[in-house]
Motif scaffolding. Structure first.
Motif, PDB file in Angstrom:
ATOM      1  N   VAL A  18      48.506 -18.217 -55.032  1.00 11.73           N
ATOM      2  CA  VAL A  18      47.886 -19.297 -54.257  1.00 11.73           C
ATOM      3  C   VAL A  18      47.090 -18.750 -53.076  1.00 11.73           C
ATOM      4  CG1 VAL A  18      49.593 -21.020 -54.927  1.00 11.73           C
ATOM      5  CG2 VAL A  18      50.000 -19.621 -52.892  1.00 11.73           C
ATOM      6  N   ARG A  19      47.269 -17.457 -52.795  1.00 11.46           N
ATOM      7  CA  ARG A  19      46.529 -16.828 -51.707  1.00 11.46           C
ATOM      8  C   ARG A  19      46.280 -15.369 -52.065  1.00 11.46           C
ATOM      9  NH1 ARG A  19      45.095 -18.373 -46.821  1.00 11.46           N
ATOM     10  NH2 ARG A  19      46.319 -20.283 -47.036  1.00 11.46           N
ATOM     11  N   ASN A  24      43.089 -12.804 -47.991  1.00 14.34           N
ATOM     12  CA  ASN A  24      43.841 -13.930 -47.444  1.00 14.34           C
ATOM     13  C   ASN A  24      43.187 -15.286 -47.700  1.00 14.34           C
ATOM     14  OD1 ASN A  24      46.312 -14.600 -46.166  1.00 14.34           O
ATOM     15  ND2 ASN A  24      45.202 -15.136 -44.299  1.00 14.34           N
ATOM     16  N   HIS A  25      42.237 -15.360 -48.610  1.00 11.44           N
ATOM     17  CA  HIS A  25      41.629 -16.641 -48.914  1.00 11.44           C
ATOM     18  C   HIS A  25      42.543 -17.462 -49.834  1.00 11.44           C
ATOM     19  CE1 HIS A  25      37.682 -15.049 -47.452  1.00 11.44           C
ATOM     20  NE2 HIS A  25      37.548 -16.335 -47.111  1.00 11.44           N
ATOM     21  N   THR A  26      42.436 -18.780 -49.700  1.00 14.60           N
ATOM     22  CA  THR A  26      43.139 -19.689 -50.598  1.00 14.60           C
ATOM     23  C   THR A  26      42.581 -19.533 -52.005  1.00 14.60           C
ATOM     24  OG1 THR A  26      43.520 -21.276 -48.810  1.00 14.60           O
ATOM     25  CG2 THR A  26      43.645 -22.119 -51.065  1.00 14.60           C
ATOM     26  N   GLY A  28      42.573 -21.005 -56.150  1.00 15.44           N
ATOM     27  CA  GLY A  28      42.824 -22.126 -57.043  1.00 15.44           C
ATOM     28  C   GLY A  28      42.428 -21.753 -58.454  1.00 15.44           C
ATOM     29  N   GLU A  40      37.233 -22.057 -49.972  1.00 15.77           N
ATOM     30  CA  GLU A  40      37.388 -22.378 -48.558  1.00 15.77           C
ATOM     31  C   GLU A  40      37.046 -23.846 -48.344  1.00 15.77           C
ATOM     32  OE1 GLU A  40      34.817 -19.909 -46.281  1.00 15.77           O
ATOM     33  OE2 GLU A  40      32.969 -20.848 -46.988  1.00 15.77           O
ATOM     34  N   TRP A  46      36.656 -28.574 -51.322  1.00 17.08           N
ATOM     35  CA  TRP A  46      36.655 -27.116 -51.279  1.00 17.08           C
ATOM     36  C   TRP A  46      35.438 -26.590 -52.025  1.00 17.08           C
ATOM     37  CZ3 TRP A  46      40.868 -24.328 -49.077  1.00 17.08           C
ATOM     38  CH2 TRP A  46      41.937 -25.132 -48.658  1.00 17.08           C
ATOM     39  N   TRP A  67      49.612 -29.846 -55.385  1.00 18.19           N
ATOM     40  CA  TRP A  67      49.392 -28.678 -54.520  1.00 18.19           C
ATOM     41  C   TRP A  67      49.999 -28.927 -53.139  1.00 18.19           C
ATOM     42  CZ3 TRP A  67      45.874 -28.185 -50.197  1.00 18.19           C
ATOM     43  CH2 TRP A  67      45.653 -26.873 -49.770  1.00 18.19           C
ATOM     44  N   SER A  70      53.434 -27.640 -53.008  1.00 19.18           N
ATOM     45  CA  SER A  70      53.554 -26.264 -53.541  1.00 19.18           C
ATOM     46  C   SER A  70      54.049 -26.252 -54.978  1.00 19.18           C
ATOM     47  CB  SER A  70      54.493 -25.435 -52.655  1.00 19.18           C
ATOM     48  OG  SER A  70      54.023 -25.383 -51.334  1.00 19.18           O
ATOM     49  N   ASN A  73      48.610 -25.055 -58.490  1.00 18.17           N
ATOM     50  CA  ASN A  73      47.462 -24.376 -57.886  1.00 18.17           C
ATOM     51  C   ASN A  73      46.177 -24.645 -58.668  1.00 18.17           C
ATOM     52  OD1 ASN A  73      48.061 -22.863 -60.152  1.00 18.17           O
ATOM     53  ND2 ASN A  73      47.765 -20.873 -59.167  1.00 18.17           N
TER      54      ASN A  73
END
Length: 363
Positions: A18-19, A24-26, A28, A40, A46, A67, A70, A73
């Protein structure tokens, strides 16, 4: 399952990520494109981060509603023209019932269940099988109930399938309870993903065999499904599998009834295509024959989802499982794949392979 790559920094990604651990970007999963993407925020939606030097992607996306807890994704493309946005992704839209998420134990177990379910749906979509949603005009859509046992001590939830509804007991996501059940039932293998693959096999028997008009060809290999199921179940748990069952069945449970033989063999077919895709993504070389040095080697350099015959899949699968089991033994673990594939089972796998190709939506 193939590996993915962050288009922003090049980091290797897994289906469940998920990251991105590097930039460190999200992340999907974009199911229409079969890719993981670094994204982003762009207002309330997004956008996909562009590859180095590439033009920005104008498509905007939303995360599945699950999502937020949690449990998913996957992303959904925003339809800017109709103004109608789906709440759930193509995997979560099949859910009918989920447990009470105010209970932290229920939430944790359901999250694990959703991971396995998404892997199942990935394979189903890659195989281009019909996958009708609840609310569609299909008479038997694919639906999931994820249920917890009655806390007051009522009847236990039983994992199973009936008329398109697949029920998964929440206890199956508890590793301790699942292992206890495996030992109590004298099973060599019991996993959450395996349950999904087995139960969806019952669903696709209805769709591909019963509704597809293939009952007679099915009975030649698997037996007559019109035999009394309850009596077969009682006989199996009273007497166990017949003598010599390993010559014709992939598991002892498959001997119970033709429906269970189909579902067990179907589950193994999904094991094969998913794992072979992973092996190919890793560049594993395992030749399905003994080479000039009398060593077992193979090169899994093909896509198991693209039009190959079943013999090619099985000839790569067998030495791969030898390698996986040997690696496990080297680590002091039991065999990862504790099964054999006698000729009769290979014929059943070929039958399933050809039936899937016959009913593929993109054939």
């Amino acid at each position: 399952m193939k590996l993915f790559q962050c288009q922003h920094c090049g980091q290797t990604l897994y289906f469940e990520n998920v990251r991105c651990l590097r930039c460190n970007h999200t992340l999907g999963y974009l199911s229409p494109l079969n890719r993981m993407a670094a994204v982003e925020p762009d207002g309330s939606v997004w956008r996909i981060l562009p590859n180095n030097g590439a033009a920005p992607d104008t498509q905007r996306w939303r995360f599945c509603r699950n999502w937020e807890v949690s449990a998913c994704n996957w992303m959904i493309p925003v339809d800017e023209h109709s103004g109608e946005d789906a709440e759930f992704c193509p995997a979560c839209a099949h859910n009918r019932t989920i447990p009470d998420l105010s209970n932290p134990e229920n939430l944790a177990r359901w999250q694990k269940i959703e991971v396995a379910k998404r892997r199942l749906l990935y394979t189903i979509l890659r195989l281009n099988l019909p996958c009708p949603l609840p609310g569609s005009d299909h008479p038997e859509p694919l639906v999931f109930d994820f249920l917890a046992d009655d806390p007051k001590g009522g009847a236990k939830v039983i994992t199973g399938h009936a008329d398109g509804l697949i029920t998964i007991a929440l206890n199956e996501a508890d590793d301790v309870q699942r292992e206890k059940m495996r030992q109590d039932l004298n099973e060599v293998y019991r996993t959450l993903l395996g349950h999904f693959r087995h139960e969806v096999g019952h669903y696709y028997w209805d769709i591909l065999v019963r509704d597809g008009g293939d009952c007679e060809s099915f009975r030649i290999l698997f037996g007559d499904e019109r035999a009394d199921y309850r009596a077969a179940l009682d006989r199996h748990y009273e007497k166990g599998p017949p003598v010599g069952w390993k010559d014709s069945y992939v598991s002892s449970y498959a001997t119970m009834h033709p429906w269970e033989d189909w579902a067990e063999t179907w589950a193994h077919y999904l094991h094969i295509v998913d794992t072979l895709e992973t092996a190919a993504a890793l560049g594993m070389q395992i030749e399905p024959e003994i080479d000039e040095h009398h060593e077992l080697t193979a090169d899994v350099n093909f896509n198991p989802y693209q039009g190959l015959n079943a013999d090619r899949l099985i000839s790569a699968w067998v030495p791969l499982t030898v390698a996986l089991n040997t690696l496990n033994r080297s680590m002091g673990q039991s065999d990862l794949y504790p099964f054999g594939l006698p000729e009769r089972v290979r014929q059943k796998l070929s039958y399933i392979h050809n039936l899937i190709k016959k009913h593929s939506l993109n054939k």
